[in-house]
Design an enzyme around this catalytic site. Structure first.
Site, PDB file in Angstrom:
ATOM      1  N   THR A  64       7.217  -1.311   1.959  1.00 17.08           N
ATOM      2  CA  THR A  64       6.999  -2.268   2.924  1.00 17.08           C
ATOM      3  C   THR A  64       8.137  -3.222   2.674  1.00 17.08           C
ATOM      4  OG1 THR A  64       5.931  -2.846   0.865  1.00 17.08           O
ATOM      5  CG2 THR A  64       4.233  -1.876   2.588  1.00 17.08           C
ATOM      6  N   GLY A  65       9.219  -3.007   2.177  1.00 16.87           N
ATOM      7  CA  GLY A  65      10.151  -4.416   1.501  1.00 16.87           C
ATOM      8  C   GLY A  65      11.243  -3.633   3.029  1.00 16.87           C
ATOM      9  N   VAL A  84      12.315  -1.678  -5.250  1.00 17.67           N
ATOM     10  CA  VAL A  84      11.923  -1.220  -6.735  1.00 17.67           C
ATOM     11  C   VAL A  84      13.147  -0.382  -6.506  1.00 17.67           C
ATOM     12  CG1 VAL A  84      10.625  -0.113  -5.006  1.00 17.67           C
ATOM     13  CG2 VAL A  84       9.925  -0.291  -6.851  1.00 17.67           C
ATOM     14  N   ASP A  85      13.760   0.542  -6.048  1.00 14.75           N
ATOM     15  CA  ASP A  85      14.344   2.065  -6.286  1.00 14.75           C
ATOM     16  C   ASP A  85      15.545   1.407  -7.352  1.00 14.75           C
ATOM     17  OD1 ASP A  85      15.914   4.156  -6.370  1.00 14.75           O
ATOM     18  OD2 ASP A  85      16.704   3.710  -4.061  1.00 14.75           O
TER      19      ASP A  85
HETATM   20  N1  AR6 Z   1       7.572  -2.849  -8.795  1.00 14.61           N
HETATM   21  C1  AR6 Z   1       6.850  -3.187  -8.139  1.00 14.61           C
HETATM   22  N2  AR6 Z   1       7.001  -3.891  -7.145  1.00 14.61           N
HETATM   23  C2  AR6 Z   1       8.125  -3.942  -6.277  1.00 14.61           C
HETATM   24  C3  AR6 Z   1       9.777  -3.907  -7.048  1.00 14.61           C
HETATM   25  C4  AR6 Z   1       9.348  -3.782  -8.911  1.00 14.61           C
HETATM   26  N3  AR6 Z   1      10.580  -4.227  -9.726  1.00 14.61           N
HETATM   27  N4  AR6 Z   1      10.703  -4.836  -6.811  1.00 14.61           N
HETATM   28  C5  AR6 Z   1      10.006  -4.645  -5.291  1.00 14.61           C
HETATM   29  N5  AR6 Z   1       9.116  -3.899  -5.222  1.00 14.61           N
HETATM   30  P1  AR6 Z   1      10.829  -2.022  -0.918  1.00 14.61           P
HETATM   31  P2  AR6 Z   1      10.678   0.055   1.176  1.00 14.61           P
HETATM   32  C6  AR6 Z   1       8.367  -4.282  -4.175  1.00 14.61           C
HETATM   33  O1  AR6 Z   1      12.314  -2.639  -0.239  1.00 14.61           O
HETATM   34  O2  AR6 Z   1      10.503  -0.762   2.015  1.00 14.61           O
HETATM   35  C7  AR6 Z   1      15.420   0.541  -0.646  1.00 14.61           C
HETATM   36  O3  AR6 Z   1      16.697  -0.635  -1.005  1.00 14.61           O
HETATM   37  C8  AR6 Z   1       8.374  -4.758  -3.127  1.00 14.61           C
HETATM   38  O4  AR6 Z   1       8.427  -6.608  -2.356  1.00 14.61           O
HETATM   39  O5  AR6 Z   1      11.959  -1.765  -2.352  1.00 14.61           O
HETATM   40  O6  AR6 Z   1      10.101   1.877   0.310  1.00 14.61           O
HETATM   41  C9  AR6 Z   1      15.925   1.462  -1.498  1.00 14.61           C
HETATM   42  O7  AR6 Z   1      17.143   2.598  -1.679  1.00 14.61           O
HETATM   43  C10 AR6 Z   1       7.635  -4.056  -1.545  1.00 14.61           C
HETATM   44  O8  AR6 Z   1       6.286  -4.648  -1.646  1.00 14.61           O
HETATM   45  O9  AR6 Z   1      11.186  -0.346  -0.722  1.00 14.61           O
HETATM   46  C11 AR6 Z   1      15.491   2.364  -0.117  1.00 14.61           C
HETATM   47  O10 AR6 Z   1      16.739   2.495   1.018  1.00 14.61           O
HETATM   48  C12 AR6 Z   1       8.265  -2.877  -1.832  1.00 14.61           C
HETATM   49  O11 AR6 Z   1       8.783  -2.370  -3.299  1.00 14.61           O
HETATM   50  C13 AR6 Z   1      14.849   1.214   1.198  1.00 14.61           C
HETATM   51  O12 AR6 Z   1      14.624   0.023  -0.043  1.00 14.61           O
HETATM   52  C14 AR6 Z   1       9.163  -2.119  -1.576  1.00 14.61           C
HETATM   53  O13 AR6 Z   1       9.897  -2.457  -1.328  1.00 14.61           O
HETATM   54  C15 AR6 Z   1      13.205   1.114   0.477  1.00 14.61           C
HETATM   55  O14 AR6 Z   1      12.409   0.403   1.314  1.00 14.61           O
END
Ligand code: AR6
Length: 177
Positions: A125-126, A34-35
């Site tokens: 959760t990702g 998402v970042d």
């Molecule tokens: N809109 C909404 N949700 C999303 C999107 C989107 N466009 N893309 C992914 N998700 P994660 P974390 C969901 O990995 O676990 C990054 O590399 C995804 O399905 O984005 O907090 C950062 O730079 C999942 O359910 O975040 C950090 O290093 C949720 O967003 C690290 O990952 C979170 O997944 C953070 O890890």
């Protein structure tokens, strides 16, 4: 009364709310998931503001559980709150407390900046591997307690990228009534 909590299946970068929350990394320099999506869609001004925040804090990383705010560049939202979720280990390294703090501090910061609506992704959760059901329960609980105290008019949207996540949120929310 109409619920101020909604759950949608979709992309957080498309949400027309006052604030979207980013599941950021400690460096605040962007990453995957998402970042990455937020920085790509929002454009370079978000990264520039993140860099300025870092520099103000002695170029130190943002610790898990903390949140900072920037404007939202080309996104439909007005602001992005960048919060750093905990990396899941075994649940005994303060992961629940840190995840709770992410939601609480983001909500606080949003209200302090005059927001009337905020959208959250499923923080941690990702890539950070927090078990999805536990994370969803924490998210719902923190939002509910925040709204029940004194922020009656804030609209909170949980944006789930995966359909199963949306089902999970809906089930948990229904179960609490
Ligand atoms: N809109 C909404 N949700 C999303 C999107 C989107 N466009 N893309 C992914 N998700 P994660 P974390 C969901 O990995 O676990 C990054 O590399 C995804 O399905 O984005 O907090 C950062 O730079 C999942 O359910 O975040 C950090 O290093 C949720 O967003 C690290 O990952 C979170 O997944 C953070 O890890």
């Amino acid at each position: 009364m109409r619920s101020r909590i909604t759950v949608v299946h979709g992309d957080i970068t498309k949400q027309a709310v006052d604030v979207i929350v980013n599941a950021a990394k400690s460096s605040l320099l962007g990453g995957g998931g998402v970042d990455g999506a937020i920085h790509r869609a929002g454009g370079p001004s978000i990264l520039a503001e993140c860099l300025a925040i870092r520099q103000k804090k002695g170029d130190c990383p943002c610790p898990p559980g903390e949140a900072v705010i920037t404007t939202a560049g080309n996104l439909p939202a007005k602001y992005v709150i960048h919060t750093v979720g905990p990396i899941w280990n075994d649940g005994k390294q303060c992961e629940p407390e840190l995840l709770r703090a992410c939601y609480r501090k983001s909500l606080d910061l949003a209200v302090k900046n005059g927001a009337r609506s905020i959208a959250f992704p499923n923080i941690s959760t990702g890539a950070f591997r927090y078990p999805k059901e536990r994370a969803a329960a924490i998210a719902i609980h923190e939002v509910r307690s925040f709204l029940s105290i004194n922020h009656m008019s804030l609209e909170v949207r949980f944006v789930c990228y995966e359909a199963e996540q949306m089902e999970l949120y809906l089930t948990l929310i229904k179960g609490e009534y």
